[in-house]
Scaffold this motif. Structure first.
Motif, PDB file in Angstrom:
ATOM      1  N   PRO A 101      58.036  -8.720  17.419  1.00 58.54           N
ATOM      2  CA  PRO A 101      57.313  -8.442  18.879  1.00 58.54           C
ATOM      3  C   PRO A 101      57.917  -8.875  20.289  1.00 58.54           C
ATOM      4  N   TYR A 102      58.992  -9.909  20.068  1.00 58.97           N
ATOM      5  CA  TYR A 102      59.525 -10.233  21.235  1.00 58.97           C
ATOM      6  C   TYR A 102      60.930  -9.881  21.502  1.00 58.97           C
ATOM      7  N   CYS A 103      61.548  -9.118  20.541  1.00 55.26           N
ATOM      8  CA  CYS A 103      62.759  -8.671  20.556  1.00 55.26           C
ATOM      9  C   CYS A 103      62.992  -7.332  21.101  1.00 55.26           C
ATOM     10  N   ASP A 104      64.089  -6.971  21.651  1.00 56.25           N
ATOM     11  CA  ASP A 104      64.230  -5.539  21.986  1.00 56.25           C
ATOM     12  C   ASP A 104      64.472  -4.639  21.044  1.00 56.25           C
ATOM     13  N   SER A 105      63.871  -3.507  21.311  1.00 53.63           N
ATOM     14  CA  SER A 105      64.289  -2.322  20.356  1.00 53.63           C
ATOM     15  C   SER A 105      65.499  -1.652  21.110  1.00 53.63           C
ATOM     16  N   PHE A 106      65.920  -0.716  20.581  1.00 51.82           N
ATOM     17  CA  PHE A 106      67.486  -0.115  20.900  1.00 51.82           C
ATOM     18  C   PHE A 106      66.936   1.512  21.061  1.00 51.82           C
ATOM     19  N   PHE A 107      67.106   1.955  22.110  1.00 52.03           N
ATOM     20  CA  PHE A 107      66.389   3.238  22.542  1.00 52.03           C
ATOM     21  C   PHE A 107      67.622   4.109  23.031  1.00 52.03           C
ATOM     22  N   THR A 108      68.064   5.106  22.074  1.00 51.24           N
ATOM     23  CA  THR A 108      69.197   5.937  22.517  1.00 51.24           C
ATOM     24  C   THR A 108      68.875   7.324  22.896  1.00 51.24           C
ATOM     25  N   VAL A 109      68.992   7.479  23.999  1.00 52.78           N
ATOM     26  CA  VAL A 109      68.520   8.849  25.014  1.00 52.78           C
ATOM     27  C   VAL A 109      69.645   9.799  24.858  1.00 52.78           C
ATOM     28  N   GLY A 110      69.336  11.013  24.455  1.00 51.31           N
ATOM     29  CA  GLY A 110      70.245  12.139  24.282  1.00 51.31           C
ATOM     30  C   GLY A 110      70.098  13.445  24.890  1.00 51.31           C
ATOM     31  N   PHE A 111      71.100  13.911  25.512  1.00 51.09           N
ATOM     32  CA  PHE A 111      71.094  15.404  25.926  1.00 51.09           C
ATOM     33  C   PHE A 111      72.203  16.090  25.023  1.00 51.09           C
ATOM     34  N   MET A 112      71.581  17.233  24.410  1.00 56.18           N
ATOM     35  CA  MET A 112      72.420  18.097  23.697  1.00 56.18           C
ATOM     36  C   MET A 112      73.639  18.583  24.669  1.00 56.18           C
ATOM     37  N   VAL A 113      74.762  18.818  24.442  1.00 56.67           N
ATOM     38  CA  VAL A 113      75.884  19.342  25.151  1.00 56.67           C
ATOM     39  C   VAL A 113      75.882  20.926  25.037  1.00 56.67           C
ATOM     40  N   PRO A 114      75.536  21.482  26.004  1.00 56.80           N
ATOM     41  CA  PRO A 114      75.514  22.941  26.179  1.00 56.80           C
ATOM     42  C   PRO A 114      76.400  23.829  25.124  1.00 56.80           C
ATOM     43  N   PHE A 115      76.214  24.698  24.408  1.00 55.36           N
ATOM     44  CA  PHE A 115      77.067  25.408  23.471  1.00 55.36           C
ATOM     45  C   PHE A 115      78.286  25.932  23.954  1.00 55.36           C
ATOM     46  N   LYS A 116      78.267  26.482  25.257  1.00 48.55           N
ATOM     47  CA  LYS A 116      79.485  26.555  25.923  1.00 48.55           C
ATOM     48  C   LYS A 116      80.437  25.653  26.226  1.00 48.55           C
ATOM     49  N   ASP A 117      80.009  24.388  26.199  1.00 45.06           N
ATOM     50  CA  ASP A 117      80.865  23.104  26.329  1.00 45.06           C
ATOM     51  C   ASP A 117      81.287  22.557  25.149  1.00 45.06           C
ATOM     52  N   GLN A 118      80.644  22.776  24.019  1.00 47.36           N
ATOM     53  CA  GLN A 118      81.138  22.263  22.861  1.00 47.36           C
ATOM     54  C   GLN A 118      82.444  23.010  22.258  1.00 47.36           C
ATOM     55  N   PRO A 119      83.414  22.350  21.760  1.00 52.73           N
ATOM     56  CA  PRO A 119      83.217  20.801  21.092  1.00 52.73           C
ATOM     57  C   PRO A 119      84.085  19.746  22.206  1.00 52.73           C
ATOM     58  N   ASN A 120      84.109  20.405  23.275  1.00 48.39           N
ATOM     59  CA  ASN A 120      85.135  19.699  24.305  1.00 48.39           C
ATOM     60  C   ASN A 120      84.628  19.394  25.574  1.00 48.39           C
ATOM     61  N   PRO A 121      83.442  18.862  25.676  1.00 49.31           N
ATOM     62  CA  PRO A 121      82.768  18.829  27.062  1.00 49.31           C
ATOM     63  C   PRO A 121      83.394  17.963  27.994  1.00 49.31           C
ATOM     64  N   PRO A 122      83.163  17.885  29.289  1.00 49.50           N
ATOM     65  CA  PRO A 122      83.728  16.916  30.271  1.00 49.50           C
ATOM     66  C   PRO A 122      83.045  15.272  29.505  1.00 49.50           C
ATOM     67  N   LEU A 123      84.226  14.428  29.855  1.00 49.03           N
ATOM     68  CA  LEU A 123      83.770  13.084  29.641  1.00 49.03           C
ATOM     69  C   LEU A 123      83.252  12.504  30.530  1.00 49.03           C
ATOM     70  N   PRO A 124      82.054  11.556  30.220  1.00 47.07           N
ATOM     71  CA  PRO A 124      81.441  11.059  31.152  1.00 47.07           C
ATOM     72  C   PRO A 124      82.494   9.817  31.818  1.00 47.07           C
ATOM     73  N   THR A 125      82.110   9.450  33.132  1.00 43.07           N
ATOM     74  CA  THR A 125      82.733   8.559  33.755  1.00 43.07           C
ATOM     75  C   THR A 125      82.141   6.895  33.333  1.00 43.07           C
ATOM     76  N   ASN A 126      80.705   6.962  33.115  1.00 42.11           N
ATOM     77  CA  ASN A 126      80.056   5.978  32.808  1.00 42.11           C
ATOM     78  C   ASN A 126      80.485   5.614  31.119  1.00 42.11           C
ATOM     79  N   HIS A 127      81.003   4.467  31.029  1.00 43.29           N
ATOM     80  CA  HIS A 127      81.559   4.269  29.701  1.00 43.29           C
ATOM     81  C   HIS A 127      80.470   3.824  28.742  1.00 43.29           C
ATOM     82  N   ASN A 128      79.178   3.725  29.197  1.00 41.71           N
ATOM     83  CA  ASN A 128      78.242   3.466  28.377  1.00 41.71           C
ATOM     84  C   ASN A 128      77.423   4.801  27.689  1.00 41.71           C
ATOM     85  N   ILE A 129      77.859   5.811  28.214  1.00 38.03           N
ATOM     86  CA  ILE A 129      77.752   7.226  27.488  1.00 38.03           C
ATOM     87  C   ILE A 129      78.647   7.412  26.621  1.00 38.03           C
ATOM     88  N   THR A 130      78.253   8.079  25.541  1.00 42.62           N
ATOM     89  CA  THR A 130      79.270   8.529  24.390  1.00 42.62           C
ATOM     90  C   THR A 130      78.906  10.043  24.159  1.00 42.62           C
TER      91      THR A 130
END
Length: 198
Positions: A101-130
């Motif tokens: 109860p006193y420990c952090d949980s891990f929440f991984t928030v996601g947006f699907m990449v639009p189909f037209k940009d798959q499989p090579n979308p622009p890469l995020p400049t925020n290195h925490n985003i994968t």
């Protein structure tokens, strides 16, 4: 929350695929329904690509807001192409509960990449985003309406887990996923989901 406001504007886009009504004509993960019971749906999802960021927190709603802001910046131009990327639906959160109860949980928030940009979308400049590739998989899904908060998803995850256990279904109970499809100005017929993967 801001992400729900964004979904309102995005839902005005014209439908381009034969997707469920709750996708509002936006790109959303493609699936076929394998089975439907009184308590849940079994879906076979196609492979897809996602932008994701993990937020350690004790509170779902705080992590949701922070993760969304990071991802919204990414689709708004914080990427190596300085490109604006179309919004998709749903906004998902993978929930890995903390050890206590006193420990952090891990929440991984996601947006699907639009189909037209798959499989090579622009890469995020925020290195925490994968950028992650989800392979084809089976998901057990429970849907519900309303303006869902963290505790609502916890309750529905428990309901889904109980129903699967009653049916002697093996599933990955380590994590669950939440899916939010609607903006804040959608008052009726709102749609939320919880997923467990096989």
């Amino acid at each position: 929350m801001k992400f729900l406001v964004v979904l309102v504007a995005a839902t005005m886009a014209a439908p381009v695929r034969n997707e469920p009504a709750f996708c509002h004509g936006l790109d959303c993960p493609q699936f076929r329904t394998i089975n439907t019971t009184n308590n849940y749906e079994v879906r076979q999802y196609s492979s897809s690509q996602w932008a994701r960021v993990t937020i350690p927190s004790k509170y779902f709603d705080d992590a949701e807001s922070e993760g969304f802001q990071d991802l919204f910046s990414y689709i708004g131009g914080a990427n190596n192409a300085s490109a604006t990327i179309k919004m998709t639906t749903p906004v998902t959160i993978q929930v890995l509960p903390g050890a206590g109860p006193y420990c952090d949980s891990f929440f991984t928030v996601g947006f699907m990449v639009p189909f037209k940009d798959q499989p090579n979308p622009p890469l995020p400049t925020n290195h925490n985003i994968t950028i992650q590739n989800d392979e084809e998989h089976v998901a057990y899904v429970i849907g519900f309406s309303g303006f869902a908060k963290g505790q609502d998803f916890v309750v529905q995850a428990g309901n889904l887990a109980s129903a699967l256990a009653t049916d002697n279904i093996n599933f990955n109970s380590t994590v669950y996923y939440t899916a939010t499809y609607d903006g804040p100005y959608t008052i009726s017929n709102r749609h939320n989901e919880v997923w467990f993967y096989q």
